[in-house]
Every structure is written in C-alpha cells, then in structure tokens.
Motif scaffolding. Sequence first.
Motif, PDB file in Angstrom:
ATOM      1  N   TYR A  33       0.895  -1.675   0.363  1.00  0.00           N
ATOM      2  CA  TYR A  33       0.184   0.361   0.257  1.00  0.00           C
ATOM      3  C   TYR A  33       0.567   1.327  -0.600  1.00  0.00           C
ATOM      4  CZ  TYR A  33      -3.774  -2.766   1.618  1.00  0.00           C
ATOM      5  OH  TYR A  33      -4.204  -4.021   1.647  1.00  0.00           O
ATOM      6  N   TYR A  35       0.420   5.410   1.654  1.00  0.00           N
ATOM      7  CA  TYR A  35      -0.297   6.510   1.035  1.00  0.00           C
ATOM      8  C   TYR A  35       0.200   7.726   1.632  1.00  0.00           C
ATOM      9  CZ  TYR A  35      -3.544   2.769   3.941  1.00  0.00           C
ATOM     10  OH  TYR A  35      -4.541   2.041   3.554  1.00  0.00           O
ATOM     11  N   GLU A  42      -5.069  14.376   7.788  1.00  0.00           N
ATOM     12  CA  GLU A  42      -4.849  13.124   7.861  1.00  0.00           C
ATOM     13  C   GLU A  42      -4.517  12.067   6.610  1.00  0.00           C
ATOM     14  OE1 GLU A  42      -7.548  14.664   6.233  1.00  0.00           O
ATOM     15  OE2 GLU A  42      -8.697  13.845   5.184  1.00  0.00           O
ATOM     16  N   ILE A  43      -3.894  10.798   7.006  1.00  0.00           N
ATOM     17  CA  ILE A  43      -2.879   9.788   5.555  1.00  0.00           C
ATOM     18  C   ILE A  43      -4.263  10.000   5.651  1.00  0.00           C
ATOM     19  CG2 ILE A  43      -1.763   7.719   5.918  1.00  0.00           C
ATOM     20  CD1 ILE A  43      -0.406   8.629   8.745  1.00  0.00           C
ATOM     21  N   PHE A  45      -5.349   7.442   1.761  1.00  0.00           N
ATOM     22  CA  PHE A  45      -5.433   6.517   1.212  1.00  0.00           C
ATOM     23  C   PHE A  45      -4.473   6.598  -0.418  1.00  0.00           C
ATOM     24  CE2 PHE A  45      -5.062   2.030  -0.893  1.00  0.00           C
ATOM     25  CZ  PHE A  45      -5.871   1.679  -1.865  1.00  0.00           C
ATOM     26  N   PHE A  91       3.958   7.532   2.659  1.00  0.00           N
ATOM     27  CA  PHE A  91       4.122   6.235   3.280  1.00  0.00           C
ATOM     28  C   PHE A  91       3.843   4.879   2.972  1.00  0.00           C
ATOM     29  CE2 PHE A  91       4.821   7.559   7.806  1.00  0.00           C
ATOM     30  CZ  PHE A  91       4.041   9.013   8.402  1.00  0.00           C
ATOM     31  N   LEU A 102      -1.080  -4.360   9.180  1.00  0.00           N
ATOM     32  CA  LEU A 102      -0.436  -3.263   8.259  1.00  0.00           C
ATOM     33  C   LEU A 102       1.337  -3.071   8.706  1.00  0.00           C
ATOM     34  CD1 LEU A 102      -2.775  -1.059   6.200  1.00  0.00           C
ATOM     35  CD2 LEU A 102      -1.148  -3.436   5.345  1.00  0.00           C
ATOM     36  N   PHE A 104       4.528  -0.780   8.554  1.00  0.00           N
ATOM     37  CA  PHE A 104       4.623   0.406   7.950  1.00  0.00           C
ATOM     38  C   PHE A 104       6.015   0.590   7.488  1.00  0.00           C
ATOM     39  CE2 PHE A 104       0.661   2.837   7.294  1.00  0.00           C
ATOM     40  CZ  PHE A 104      -0.364   2.346   7.742  1.00  0.00           C
ATOM     41  N   GLY A 105       6.370   1.572   6.740  1.00  0.00           N
ATOM     42  CA  GLY A 105       7.746   2.495   6.361  1.00  0.00           C
ATOM     43  C   GLY A 105       8.152   3.553   7.288  1.00  0.00           C
TER      44      GLY A 105
ATOM     45  N   TYR B  33     -12.730  -2.930  10.842  1.00  0.00           N
ATOM     46  CA  TYR B  33     -11.912  -2.802  12.274  1.00  0.00           C
ATOM     47  C   TYR B  33     -12.039  -1.452  12.743  1.00  0.00           C
ATOM     48  CZ  TYR B  33     -10.516  -7.552  10.920  1.00  0.00           C
ATOM     49  OH  TYR B  33     -10.818  -8.622  10.953  1.00  0.00           O
ATOM     50  N   TYR B  37      -2.694   3.500  15.385  1.00  0.00           N
ATOM     51  CA  TYR B  37      -1.036   3.109  15.249  1.00  0.00           C
ATOM     52  C   TYR B  37      -0.529   4.728  16.050  1.00  0.00           C
ATOM     53  CZ  TYR B  37      -2.426   0.359  11.354  1.00  0.00           C
ATOM     54  OH  TYR B  37      -2.313  -0.691  10.411  1.00  0.00           O
ATOM     55  N   GLN B  39       3.105   6.351  15.680  1.00  0.00           N
ATOM     56  CA  GLN B  39       4.453   6.956  15.255  1.00  0.00           C
ATOM     57  C   GLN B  39       5.036   8.033  15.570  1.00  0.00           C
ATOM     58  OE1 GLN B  39       4.132   9.866  11.400  1.00  0.00           O
ATOM     59  NE2 GLN B  39       5.676   8.680  10.521  1.00  0.00           N
ATOM     60  N   MET B  45       5.710   3.680  11.264  1.00  0.00           N
ATOM     61  CA  MET B  45       4.372   3.493  12.187  1.00  0.00           C
ATOM     62  C   MET B  45       4.075   2.217  13.048  1.00  0.00           C
ATOM     63  SD  MET B  45       1.371   5.680  10.697  1.00  0.00           S
ATOM     64  CE  MET B  45       1.276   5.092   9.905  1.00  0.00           C
ATOM     65  N   ARG B  50      -5.654  -3.068  17.994  1.00  0.00           N
ATOM     66  CA  ARG B  50      -6.961  -3.321  17.214  1.00  0.00           C
ATOM     67  C   ARG B  50      -8.263  -3.639  17.555  1.00  0.00           C
ATOM     68  NH1 ARG B  50      -6.761  -7.345  11.883  1.00  0.00           N
ATOM     69  NH2 ARG B  50      -7.982  -9.001  13.391  1.00  0.00           N
ATOM     70  N   PHE B  91      -2.814   7.945  15.583  1.00  0.00           N
ATOM     71  CA  PHE B  91      -3.584   7.604  14.573  1.00  0.00           C
ATOM     72  C   PHE B  91      -4.957   6.775  15.055  1.00  0.00           C
ATOM     73  CE2 PHE B  91      -1.780  10.950  11.444  1.00  0.00           C
ATOM     74  CZ  PHE B  91       0.046  10.381  12.081  1.00  0.00           C
ATOM     75  N   ARG B  95     -11.148   0.424   9.163  1.00  0.00           N
ATOM     76  CA  ARG B  95     -11.537  -0.805   7.672  1.00  0.00           C
ATOM     77  C   ARG B  95     -11.971  -0.891   8.078  1.00  0.00           C
ATOM     78  NH1 ARG B  95      -9.689  -5.561   5.678  1.00  0.00           N
ATOM     79  NH2 ARG B  95      -8.984  -6.379   8.327  1.00  0.00           N
ATOM     80  N   GLU B 103      -6.649  -3.857   3.170  1.00  0.00           N
ATOM     81  CA  GLU B 103      -6.479  -3.625   4.881  1.00  0.00           C
ATOM     82  C   GLU B 103      -5.983  -1.942   4.096  1.00  0.00           C
ATOM     83  OE1 GLU B 103      -6.389  -6.212   7.332  1.00  0.00           O
ATOM     84  OE2 GLU B 103      -5.782  -3.329   7.433  1.00  0.00           O
ATOM     85  N   LYS B 104      -7.016  -1.820   2.939  1.00  0.00           N
ATOM     86  CA  LYS B 104      -7.666   0.479   3.137  1.00  0.00           C
ATOM     87  C   LYS B 104      -8.008   0.718   4.106  1.00  0.00           C
ATOM     88  CE  LYS B 104      -9.870   3.326  -0.419  1.00  0.00           C
ATOM     89  NZ  LYS B 104     -10.818   3.301  -1.612  1.00  0.00           N
ATOM     90  N   LEU B 105      -6.731   1.615   4.575  1.00  0.00           N
ATOM     91  CA  LEU B 105      -7.302   2.467   6.262  1.00  0.00           C
ATOM     92  C   LEU B 105      -7.670   3.802   5.818  1.00  0.00           C
ATOM     93  CD1 LEU B 105      -4.455   0.785   7.990  1.00  0.00           C
ATOM     94  CD2 LEU B 105      -6.937   0.283   8.328  1.00  0.00           C
ATOM     95  N   PHE B 107      -7.718   7.619   8.190  1.00  0.00           N
ATOM     96  CA  PHE B 107      -6.953   7.733   9.103  1.00  0.00           C
ATOM     97  C   PHE B 107      -7.661   8.850   9.706  1.00  0.00           C
ATOM     98  CE2 PHE B 107      -3.587   4.687   9.618  1.00  0.00           C
ATOM     99  CZ  PHE B 107      -3.072   4.352   9.183  1.00  0.00           C
ATOM    100  N   GLY B 108      -7.426   9.012  10.707  1.00  0.00           N
ATOM    101  CA  GLY B 108      -7.718  10.756  11.287  1.00  0.00           C
ATOM    102  C   GLY B 108      -6.714  11.467  11.314  1.00  0.00           C
TER     103      GLY B 108
END
Lengths: 113, 117
Positions: A33, A35, A42-43, A45, A91, A102, A104-105, B33, B37, B39, B45, B50, B91, B95, B103-105, B107-108
Amino acid sequence: EAGVTQFPSHSVIEKGQTVTLRCDPISGHDNLYWYRRVMGKEIKFLLHFVKESKQDESGMPNNRFLAERTGGTYSTLKVQPAELEDSGVYFCASSQVGDSPLHFGNGTRLTVT
Amino acid sequence: AQTVTQSQPEMSVQEAETVTLSCTYDTSESDYYLFWYKQPPSRQMILVIRQEAYKQQNATENRFSVNFQKAAKSFSLKISDSQLGDAAMYFCAYRSRANFGNEKLTFGTGTRLTIIP
C-alpha cells in the motif's frame, strides 16, 4: 525479519522536477500500500497492489502520479512533474494475504519548492 | 464514505499518569475494524491496538486499552502509567470488513502526545 524499507528518507526537489520514491516490502508480503500525509492533514490512501497488480488506485490524486510494482517485489511511486501541493510524507505498508496487520515503513518526506 | 475524527491535535501528560485520546468515526457499516497506530519521532508507524466492531469487549494491550462505544461511534485510547517512550503521534484508523484482504485504512488527523518528565 527486515521491516518495510523506504528511500530516500527525505527528498527536496523544485516544482516541475521528477521524483521517484521506492518501497521494499517485507519479504513474502503480497499486499503493498501507498499512503500520503500532507502537513497537518490525515493520512490518505493512495493505492494497493496485490503482487504486481493494482487492486485499488482510487486514492491516486491525478495522472502525475505513477506507481509500479514490477515482479511483485519492490514498488516505486513516481511524481512527474512535481507540484507544491505534492509535499508531504509518503508511507508504504505491506501485509501478507488475508486479514493480517499492516507493517509500515518510515516514510519519505517529500518537499517541493 | 467513512470518516475518522481526532479532535485533539495535541495532548500532554505527566509521566506515570493516565491519558485518554479521543476518536470518533462515521460509517453506515456494521462490521469493521478500528485501530490505533503510534508514530514515534523515528517515524515508523506501529500498530498499538486493534478492535473488531462485532466484539463488545474492549481490546487491551498491556498499558493500552480502548473504550469502544459502537452506538456512539467512539473509540478512545487510554494509556496508563505513561512512559517517556509513549511520546509520539497517535493515529486512529478505520477499516471496512467488506473487502477481505484489502487493508485500506481511513485515518484521522492524529494527536501528538507529549510526556512530561
């Protein structure tokens, strides 16, 4: 196991130039993915690969963005030509098939001046 | 479309105290879900916790717990015995379970948590 790796960690380019971001997912992770987080927002997609196929690219902002994942391993995200509003942190995340979490990097901070 | 709202851009807490980060969301779905998260300044992150929407029991991971109020569409994170290493941007994310394997999320905007020694 090695985590998700992104590089460069930081890139500063001028408006109109081209930048290519790279993401190496965790070995064996078919899902990849992208992002993006614009400053203070916000982050969001961008897109989702399953192996080398684009499953969902509904978040790609416009045709100046091109993502590839040749061979289903690492992925690149090219911005051409870059605009000021493209600045932000990009990301990458990967996961195994199925309902797995997930990873993340660290992100690539892109600054367009 | 789903939305996630974090109304606290910044929070601070004394070391060893408890802090609660707020998150609300909007969805018409019943099965989904929710995630928190973290960071840290190093920027990677990390998944903190969950929650599956169909589970009434609130998720807990060591010092981290959630208060999930499905009817109110609220999902707050409580950090007990705050430690310096908890300093990070947090964050909240949503989902859908409609698309298995995606897993497309959503986010706030995040809450920056500062720990005061």
